[in-house]
Design an enzyme around this catalytic site. Structure first.
Site, PDB file in Angstrom:
ATOM      1  N   GLU A   1      24.698  15.108   4.824  1.00 21.20           N
ATOM      2  CA  GLU A   1      23.323  14.728   4.537  1.00 21.20           C
ATOM      3  C   GLU A   1      22.730  13.842   5.630  1.00 21.20           C
ATOM      4  OE1 GLU A   1      20.235  14.307   1.426  1.00 21.20           O
ATOM      5  OE2 GLU A   1      22.148  15.281   1.161  1.00 21.20           O
TER       6      GLU A   1
ATOM      7  N   ASP B   1      19.379  14.722   7.914  1.00 20.98           N
ATOM      8  CA  ASP B   1      18.187  13.875   8.033  1.00 20.98           C
ATOM      9  C   ASP B   1      17.824  13.668   9.488  1.00 20.98           C
ATOM     10  OD1 ASP B   1      18.487  13.574   5.348  1.00 20.98           O
ATOM     11  OD2 ASP B   1      19.017  11.454   5.398  1.00 20.98           O
TER      12      ASP B   1
ATOM     13  N   SER C   1      16.409  17.384   0.676  1.00 22.33           N
ATOM     14  CA  SER C   1      16.764  16.406   1.699  1.00 22.33           C
ATOM     15  C   SER C   1      16.667  17.036   3.084  1.00 22.33           C
ATOM     16  CB  SER C   1      18.155  15.845   1.457  1.00 22.33           C
ATOM     17  OG  SER C   1      19.024  16.869   1.068  1.00 22.33           O
TER      18      SER C   1
END
Ligand SMILES: *[C@@H]1O[C@H](CO)[C@@H](O)[C@H](O)[C@H]1NC(C)=O
Ligand SMILES: *[C@@H]1O[C@H](CO)[C@@H](O)[C@H](O)[C@H]1NC(C)=O
Ligand SMILES: *[C@@H]1O[C@H](CO)[C@@H](O)[C@H](O)[C@H]1NC(C)=O
Ligand SMILES: *[C@@H]1O[C@H](CO)[C@@H](O)[C@H](O)[C@H]1NC(C)=O
Ligand SMILES: *[C@@H]1O[C@H](CO)[C@@H](O)[C@H](O)[C@H]1NC(C)=O
Length: 565
Positions: free
Chosen positions: A270, A274, A474
């Protein structure tokens, strides 16, 4: 076909955590005042309890002190964020925010005296004086917060100390404190999913094999010249990612600043996602990573980020965050206070973007075997911009976008609908023919998301290995964050203010009816409860705003010219 596979995979990941409603009423009767009687204590999947910690073990507790002038702050945010106000863009400095909201001397005194009476001296505050973070031995903490009992929980290498029992405070403190952090909430799991399904057929050369920066930039009309002028993420991953996928546009190869502890272990999928995508849509824009990994227990990483916001006078203008919890699992005191923290950021001109979540409308069992949808916080805060997810209509072509069925969206049960969105949301509710039964959602609440971007089939480099088929909001959130950062860059070059809290300007722009700044997504539904009434379906995308993809996805040149004013 493929879509069904994803659904199964996602559903498999949604196993229910162990739940325990804190018995706060009983605790309060015995000891005093319970600030968070409605906070759920849940041990998320993967965590197990090792038993009570020694009385000497040091804990880090965060005290949220009661602020002043929250009503005035709210009005001020309205004025500095609304393009038709003469005060639009006249943001406050951190010192000015402090002057407005800092706790009264009585509050500061009362809290300090109380802590010192328990021998607690090791505390630091923040620029706005409304948080105190203290190191407290567990034994002392249990005396300070009657009812609490500290236990250690572990999940692999991670370890936290939490109290499965509600804490209380002396009645005299009720007017001075909002809540105490570091007791109940577990660090939220980050949920980027690699959907491992294979494309069976031979692919033509015009096809793309998954979303890369080039695909994002093509779809959202970013040319190679649309770049800026001016984490646990391994620098090597970013360089490798840009080496593989970022060939044609100028970009940074490194994160410029890491706030907090930069661990050097395995980068989270994750975190890689990002940084790689915010730095590819927001190309050549300086990027910071807020990291809370590492050192023994960062009690509440999200809270830590909020404290950093109130403790640094110079911060990036755009923040994207993928943290979220079910609204019904959090205490009202906590959510209300976090919402005020977003107002403080808005007053200073920051744009805070949250992922809308990956569970569609969500689902919660209520009394009598009935279900309701399940909103997520902070996505449901009226002071953040919430980003949903889309897929390409033709999975391997840069084509029109449709709803990604995981895209989080719905209506808050806590925050009433803010003015900036009432026209848009009421239009949706009154013109949509197939709404879910009204018992499933609260049509008076803050509705989200506000906009969307692609959330399906991303390539990410993590621990030096390129991974395909990574999906989730995300992924879409940093893409929008990068685009907002580019627009800020142009505005700053022209001597204009940064955009600040986006929603009032965004809804105003889109309500003109002739805006081409966003691609309206009008097909597809997100999923919800698998019961007989709704049969897995939540809301459906529709022309104009909808609670699945908001206003739609960015068309950079048009969004830029509209927001340059
Ligand atoms: C806030 O920043 C100051 C230094 O600028 C630091 O000493 C203090 O520990 C910080 N507070 C928190 C809660 O991290
Ligand atoms: C943006 O791209 C789309 C196709 O992806 C195209 O139809 C449109 O004309 C482009 N430019 C603008 C300014 O919208
Ligand atoms: C990229 O940013 C740097 C400053 O960080 C600037 O000097 C350079 O001109 C920018 N590149 C482009 C193509 O604008
Ligand atoms: C619906 O939302 C409002 C806030 O808009 C709230 O006051 C009310 O309690 C909510 N109702 C339910 C049943 O949660
Ligand atoms: C859109 O409509 C507004 C009036 O509602 C008008 O001022 C504006 O020029 C129009 N924009 C475009 C691009 O047609």
């Amino acid at each position: 076909m493929g879509l069904l596979d994803c659904r199964c995979l996602l559903l498999a990941l949604l196993q229910l955590p162990a739940l325990l409603r804190l018995d706060a009423a009983a605790a309060a009767a015995a000891f005093g005042w319970a600030p968070e009687p409605d906070q759920l204590f849940q041990i998320p999947e993967g965590w197990s309890c090792l038993g009570r910690v020694a009385a000497s073990e040091a804990l880090s507790l965060t005290f949220a002190l009661r602020q002043q002038n929250v009503g005035r702050l709210e009005e001020l945010v309205q004025r500095v964020s609304s393009p038709d106000s003469p005060e639009y863009g006249r943001f406050l400095s951190l010192a000015e925010v402090q002057a407005l909201v800092a706790p009264s001397p009585q509050t500061l005194n009362a809290v300090r005296k109380w802590l010192e009476a328990h021998g607690i001296w090791d505390c630091t505050d923040v620029g706005t004086k409304d948080f105190l973070q203290c190191q407290v031995p567990a034994g002392t903490a249990e005396q300070l917060l009657p009812g609490a009992q500290f236990q250690r929980y572990v999940n692999g290498e991670r370890s936290v100390v939490r109290s499965p029992f509600a804490y209380t405070l002396a009645e005299e403190l009720a007017e001075h404190l909002d809540f105490v952090g570091g007791l109940h909430r577990f660090p939220a799991e980050r949920k980027a999913v690699s959907r491992a399904w294979t494309a069976g057929k031979a692919l033509l050369s015009t096809f793309h094999l998954g979303v890369t920066p080039a695909v994002i930039r093509q779809r959202y009309n970013l040319t190679d010249k649309d770049v800026g002028s001016s984490l646990q993420q391994q620098p090597a991953d970013l360089a490798e990612f840009m080496g593989l996928f970022g060939k044609s546009f100028p970009h940074h190869l490194r994160v410029d600043q890491v706030v907090g502890h930069q661990g050097w272990g395995k980068a989270g999928l994750e975190a890689s996602l990002d940084v790689e995508y915010i730095m590819s849509s927001g190309a050549n824009i300086s990027t910071w990573v807020f990291s809370n990994g590492g050192r023994h227990e960062s009690q509440e990483p999200f809270l830590q980020w909020l404290l950093v916001l109130s403790n640094m006078s110079a911060l990036p203008w755009v923040h994207t965050v993928s943290y979220g919890d079910d609204e019904d699992s959090l205490s009202r005191a906590y959510m209300e206070r976090v919402n005020v923290e977003f107002m403080k950021a808005a007053a200073r001109g920051m744009s805070i973007l949250f992922a809308s979540g990956d569970s569609g409308a969500g689902c919660r069992s209520v009394h009598g075997g009935k279900h309701t949808f399940r909103p997520s916080f902070p996505a449901s805060s009226p002071y953040v911009t919430t980003v949903g997810g889309t897929s390409f209509q033709h999975p391997f072509l840069v084509s029109a976008e449709v709803t990604d069925s995981i895209s989080g969206g719905g209506f808050s049960n806590v925050f009433p609908m803010p003015k900036y969105q009432t026209t848009a949301v009421k239009r949706f509710l009154s013109t949509t023919s197939k709404l879910p039964p009204s018992s499933y959602y609260n049509k008076t609440g803050r509705a989200y998301p506000d906009l969307a971007a692609l959330s399906d089939n991303y390539w990410v480099v993590s621990n030096r290995i390129p991974m395909p088929w990574v999906s989730g909001t995300s992924a879409s959130t940093p893409v929008v964050g990068g685009i907002i950062a580019l627009i800020n860059d142009r505005r700053l070059q022209r001597g204009q203010s940064p955009l600040g809290f986006l929603n009032p300007a965004l809804y105003r722009l889109q309500e003109k009816g002739n805006s081409t700044a966003l691609y309206d997504v009008t097909t597809g539904c997100h999923y919800s409860c698998l019961d007989e009434t709704v049969q897995g379906q939540g809301f459906c995308a529709a022309p104009s705003w909808d609670p699945v993809t908001g206003w739609g996805t960015p068309n950079y040149p048009e969004l830029l010219s509209a927001l340059l004013g």
